[in-house]
Design an enzyme around this catalytic site. Structure first.
Site, PDB file in Angstrom:
ATOM      1  N   HIS A 117       0.820  -1.206   0.000  1.00  0.00           N
ATOM      2  CA  HIS A 117       0.000   0.000   0.000  1.00  0.00           C
ATOM      3  C   HIS A 117       0.863   1.270   0.000  1.00  0.00           C
ATOM      4  CE1 HIS A 117      -2.767   2.867   2.268  1.00  0.00           C
ATOM      5  NE2 HIS A 117      -3.468   2.551   1.200  1.00  0.00           N
TER       6      HIS A 117
ATOM      7  N   ASP B   4      -1.477   5.593  -5.971  1.00  0.00           N
ATOM      8  CA  ASP B   4      -2.574   6.556  -6.073  1.00  0.00           C
ATOM      9  C   ASP B   4      -2.157   7.602  -7.104  1.00  0.00           C
ATOM     10  OD1 ASP B   4      -4.159   5.506  -3.897  1.00  0.00           O
ATOM     11  OD2 ASP B   4      -2.689   6.381  -2.526  1.00  0.00           O
TER      12      ASP B   4
ATOM     13  N   HIS C 217      -1.037  10.484  -2.867  1.00  0.00           N
ATOM     14  CA  HIS C 217      -2.341  10.164  -2.289  1.00  0.00           C
ATOM     15  C   HIS C 217      -3.267  11.374  -2.202  1.00  0.00           C
ATOM     16  CE1 HIS C 217      -5.302   9.566   0.929  1.00  0.00           C
ATOM     17  NE2 HIS C 217      -5.349   8.329   0.482  1.00  0.00           N
TER      18      HIS C 217
HETATM   19  O1  G3P Z   1      -6.732   1.830  -2.616  1.00  0.00           O
HETATM   20  C1  G3P Z   1      -7.018   1.130  -1.466  1.00  0.00           C
HETATM   21  C2  G3P Z   1      -6.810   2.085  -0.375  1.00  0.00           C
HETATM   22  O2  G3P Z   1      -5.555   2.647  -0.590  1.00  0.00           O
HETATM   23  C3  G3P Z   1      -7.860   3.145  -0.404  1.00  0.00           C
HETATM   24  O3  G3P Z   1      -7.604   4.118   0.524  1.00  0.00           O
HETATM   25  O4  G3P Z   1      -7.089   6.427   0.997  1.00  0.00           O
HETATM   26  O5  G3P Z   1      -5.295   4.717   1.152  1.00  0.00           O
HETATM   27  O6  G3P Z   1      -6.146   5.412  -1.064  1.00  0.00           O
HETATM   28  P1  G3P Z   1      -6.484   5.212   0.388  1.00  0.00           P
HETATM   29 CA    CA Z   2      -5.205   3.870  -2.633  1.00  0.00          CA
END
Ligand code: G3P
Ligand code: CA
Length: 310
Positions: free
Chosen positions: A50, A79, A92
């Protein structure tokens, strides 16, 4: 197909008031011969780094992605935001403030301006126990730079962030995928998954290239529920769903898996939660600690094997 999906989209948006209140958006597609040999279709449980291995390095930087690979993450999660001059960057937030030494909205800054920012020092200051001198002065990568660095051997789990803020974002994404040969001449991909909270964005991608595997993200504020009707709709354009782990339960996962959709919750950082997700039937998960998930997954498979042997 387009008309049908548009109608479905309307149907989905009208579906359940409770659902709409709970979720910021919806999504999913059909796994079939269009989607070739990615980990997903090998029925593997996927380890999604992530924002890279962002528990150890500044999120969305090359070192974070490298660590994700070293720690055996199957996918680099990225992202996307889009600069004033239309370039896709890995970030992000809509603003550069949190993860760089700059200020302002990405949409108001050119790539050249963003390239001057330091994307690593904030991490050293916030997480002194993880700090490294080499993180100072890291730059924000473009999607193209990530592809150049990691090539077609890596797998990418790419999120269209705030697509309503960035008209043309999906077109640019598909162009970059094509330029870097992440899709073949028939539009198929072995190593890219597209995710979004925005159903509209996913439908747009699906209309442009129905062979791209898509995952619909959800952000539930309350305990999550999902209906057969919603899952049927999702299945028309996506291969899976990705909700926040802390609002789902075993019943939710069962519903999703009964529809033969992938289930990839985010962001699962604790061992006990990883184990719980696997027991519920998760087919992968997003984590800042891909090394930890690798261990948990190995233990889980080992225990399962031993149980089957008995
Ligand atoms: O993309 C899965 C997760 O990353 C969604 O939340 O805010 O971390 O992009 P976020
Ligand atoms: Ca994400």
């Amino acid at each position: 197909m387009k008309t049908n999906l548009s109608m479905k989209k309307f149907g989905l948006s009208m579906m359940s008031a409770a659902f709409i209140l709970q979720a910021t958006s919806v999504g999913a597609l059909a796994a079939d011969e269009n989607h070739t040999n990615s980990s997903i279709y090998e029925k593997k449980i996927v380890n999604i780094a992530h924002r890279g291995a962002s528990g150890y390095a500044p999120e969305h930087t090359i070192p974070s992605y490298q660590l994700g690979e070293q720690m055996k993450g199957d996918y680099i999660e990225i992202d996307l935001q889009m600069t004033k001059d239309g370039r896709l960057i890995a970030m992000h937030d809509e603003k550069v403030d949190r993860t760089t030494n700059g200020t302002g909205l990405v949409k108001d800054l050119t790539l050249a301006e963003i390239k001057k920012l330091d994307a690593g020092t904030w991490f050293n200051e916030k997480y002194p126990q993880m700090a490294k001198k080499s993180y100072e002065g890291l730059v924000v990568p473009t999607l193209e730079e990530v592809f150049k660095k990691f090539g077609r051997q890596a797998n990418y789990y790419i999120e269209t962030k705030s697509p309503d803020v960035y008209p043309g974002m999906e077109e640019e994404l598909l162009k970059v995928l094509k330029d870097y040969k992440m899709v073949d001449s028939k539009g198929r991909t072995k190593n890219v998954l597209i995710q979004s909270f925005s159903q509209e964005s996913l439908l747009k991608v699906h209309d442009m290239n129905p062979k791209l595997p898509l995952v619909q993200l959800f952000s539930y504020k309350n305990q999550a529920t999902i209906s057969d009707e919603e899952l049927d709709t999702i299945k028309e354009y996506a291969i899976g769903v990705g909700p926040n782990f802390n609002k789902v339960d075993g019943q939710y996962v069962e519903m999703v898996r009964n529809h033969d959709l992938q289930f990839h919750p985010y962001t699962v950082n604790e061992r006990a939660d990883m184990k719980k997700a696997l027991e519920w039937g998760a087919t992968g998960l997003f984590t800042n600690y891909p090394d930890v998930f690798k261990e948990v997954l190995t233990e889980y498979k080992h225990d399962k094997h031993n149980k089957n042997e008995k």
